[in-house]
Design an enzyme around this catalytic site. Structure first.
Site, PDB file in Angstrom:
ATOM      1  N   PHE A  13       0.943  -1.293   0.039  1.00 48.70           N
ATOM      2  CA  PHE A  13       0.100  -0.051  -0.057  1.00 48.70           C
ATOM      3  C   PHE A  13       0.893   1.213  -0.244  1.00 48.70           C
ATOM      4  CE2 PHE A  13      -2.526   2.683   3.239  1.00 48.70           C
ATOM      5  CZ  PHE A  13      -3.162   3.576   2.308  1.00 48.70           C
ATOM      6  N   TYR A  53       3.571  -7.591  16.777  1.00 50.11           N
ATOM      7  CA  TYR A  53       4.121  -6.593  15.696  1.00 50.11           C
ATOM      8  C   TYR A  53       4.511  -5.292  16.281  1.00 50.11           C
ATOM      9  CZ  TYR A  53       2.843  -3.027  12.340  1.00 50.11           C
ATOM     10  OH  TYR A  53       3.173  -1.791  11.626  1.00 50.11           O
ATOM     11  N   VAL A  62      -2.817   4.905   8.441  1.00 49.34           N
ATOM     12  CA  VAL A  62      -2.749   5.573   6.879  1.00 49.34           C
ATOM     13  C   VAL A  62      -3.969   5.034   6.235  1.00 49.34           C
ATOM     14  CG1 VAL A  62      -1.465   5.873   4.899  1.00 49.34           C
ATOM     15  CG2 VAL A  62      -0.123   5.642   7.165  1.00 49.34           C
ATOM     16  N   LYS A  95      -5.488  -5.366   0.857  1.00 49.90           N
ATOM     17  CA  LYS A  95      -5.357  -5.600   2.127  1.00 49.90           C
ATOM     18  C   LYS A  95      -6.654  -6.549   2.500  1.00 49.90           C
ATOM     19  CE  LYS A  95      -2.754  -3.085   4.744  1.00 49.90           C
ATOM     20  NZ  LYS A  95      -2.267  -1.836   5.416  1.00 49.90           N
ATOM     21  N   ARG A 102      -9.022   7.916  16.705  1.00 44.32           N
ATOM     22  CA  ARG A 102      -7.551   7.840  15.841  1.00 44.32           C
ATOM     23  C   ARG A 102      -7.148   8.906  15.051  1.00 44.32           C
ATOM     24  NH1 ARG A 102      -8.509   4.015  18.546  1.00 44.32           N
ATOM     25  NH2 ARG A 102      -8.238   1.778  17.949  1.00 44.32           N
TER      26      ARG A 102
END
Length: 313
Positions: free
Chosen positions: A16, A146, A176, A184, A214
């Site tokens: 992406f 992660y 983003v 995705k 967010r």
């Protein structure tokens, strides 16, 4: 005047952010050679239909990176290759792909005296209780493997730079969104997920009561900040966000507006033990050091994104 790089290596360049970055770089630096390395585990060749450089299949956490990148002799590296699926629980796999892969990239950088810009993540901050903008130097509290892998990458980058004198700059992405993320699937941004639901005439599904906030940053701003990061005066990490915290209810309202709909949210209980309630980037550092100011607020970003998805532009 900024010196034009000769050879630019982009890992994860079919993903992406990576594909948007590659296409922008070839416009900015038409004389530079650009090589993309990607294992295509989370990518789509369609994102690179207008790319004019070379694309090679490569797992950067394996030794094949040395055969495919050394000959290229990059003087600038953008490292975006990693597992970005935060639901992956295989700790060995996550650490090997993300951390070992990064160390391989740094070895390539050392051999070629290259500047490195790499993808960090706002997830390193963890579940922040206080609703204040997050500064880069605040305490980190990664809540999944992660986030932990990105936290360790930040540590490795700092140590590598101190030992070698080479410039390594992290771009700590917040949420983003934008064109090029459709491949995705369920891991695309909430903005894309909600768009798909509403486009299908379904009520947008939100965790109760949609007021989680967010920092959503539009892809064009993320790419601009990533490219600017190479001009950092020293090795460091920059937040890359919009600087605003916006709710999921705000997204639904804007999608209704730009799609000409009036769909009310379908609220349900959050099933996760860990869920970030609030993120907001403090953007003062990147503004002061690089002059970067986001051009897209949520209204402008979603409008342009919807126009693209609807074929209006």
């Amino acid at each position: 005047m900024v010196k034009q790089p000769n050879n630019i290596l982009i890992t994860g360049g079919a993903g992406f952010i990576g594909s948007n970055l590659a296409l922008t770089l070839q416009e900015i630096y038409p004389e530079s050679k650009i090589l993309i390395l990607d294992d295509f585990s989370s990518a789509n060749f369609k994102n690179l239909k207008k790319f004019k450089g070379e694309v090679l299949a490569c797992d950067v956490s394996s030794d094949e990176i040395f055969f495919k990148a050394d000959e290229f002799q990059p003087d600038l590296i953008f490292h975006l290759a990693s597992i970005t699926d935060t639901t992956v629980t295989d700790q060995e796999l996550m650490m090997r792909k993300n951390v070992d892969g990064f160390k391989n990239v740094l070895e390539i950088a050392y051999d070629n005296e290259a500047t490195v810009v790499y993808a960090s993540s706002a997830s390193v901050y963890g579940n922040v209780k206080e609703h204040i903008p997050l500064k880069e130097d605040r305490e980190k509290s990664p809540e999944n493997v992660y986030a932990f892998s990105k936290y360790i990458m930040d540590n490795i980058a700092e140590d590598f730079s101190e030992k070698t004198g080479l410039k390594v700059v992290g771009v700590r992405y917040f949420n983003v969104y934008g064109y090029g993320e459709a491949h995705k699937g369920k891991f695309a941004s909430m903005i894309y997920q909600l768009y798909r639901q509403m486009k299908a005439g379904k009520r947008p599904r939100l965790f109760k009561w949609g007021e989680q906030k967010r920092d959503f940053v539009y892809i064009k701003d993320a790419v601009e900040a990533t490219i600017l990061a190479k001009e950092a005066p020293h090795s460091t990490v920059y937040n890359v966000g919009s600087g605003e915290a916006r709710s999921f209810n705000d997204i639904v309202s804007l999608l209704n507006k730009y799609l000409g709909l009036d769909l009310q949210p379908d609220y349900f209980d959050c099933p996760y033990d860990f869920y970030q309630e609030y993120t907001q980037a403090d953007m003062s550092k990147i503004k002061e050091e690089l002059g970067f100011v986001p051009k897209y607020n949520l209204e402008k970003g979603i409008k342009e994104y919807v126009d693209i998805l609807e074929g209006r532009i």
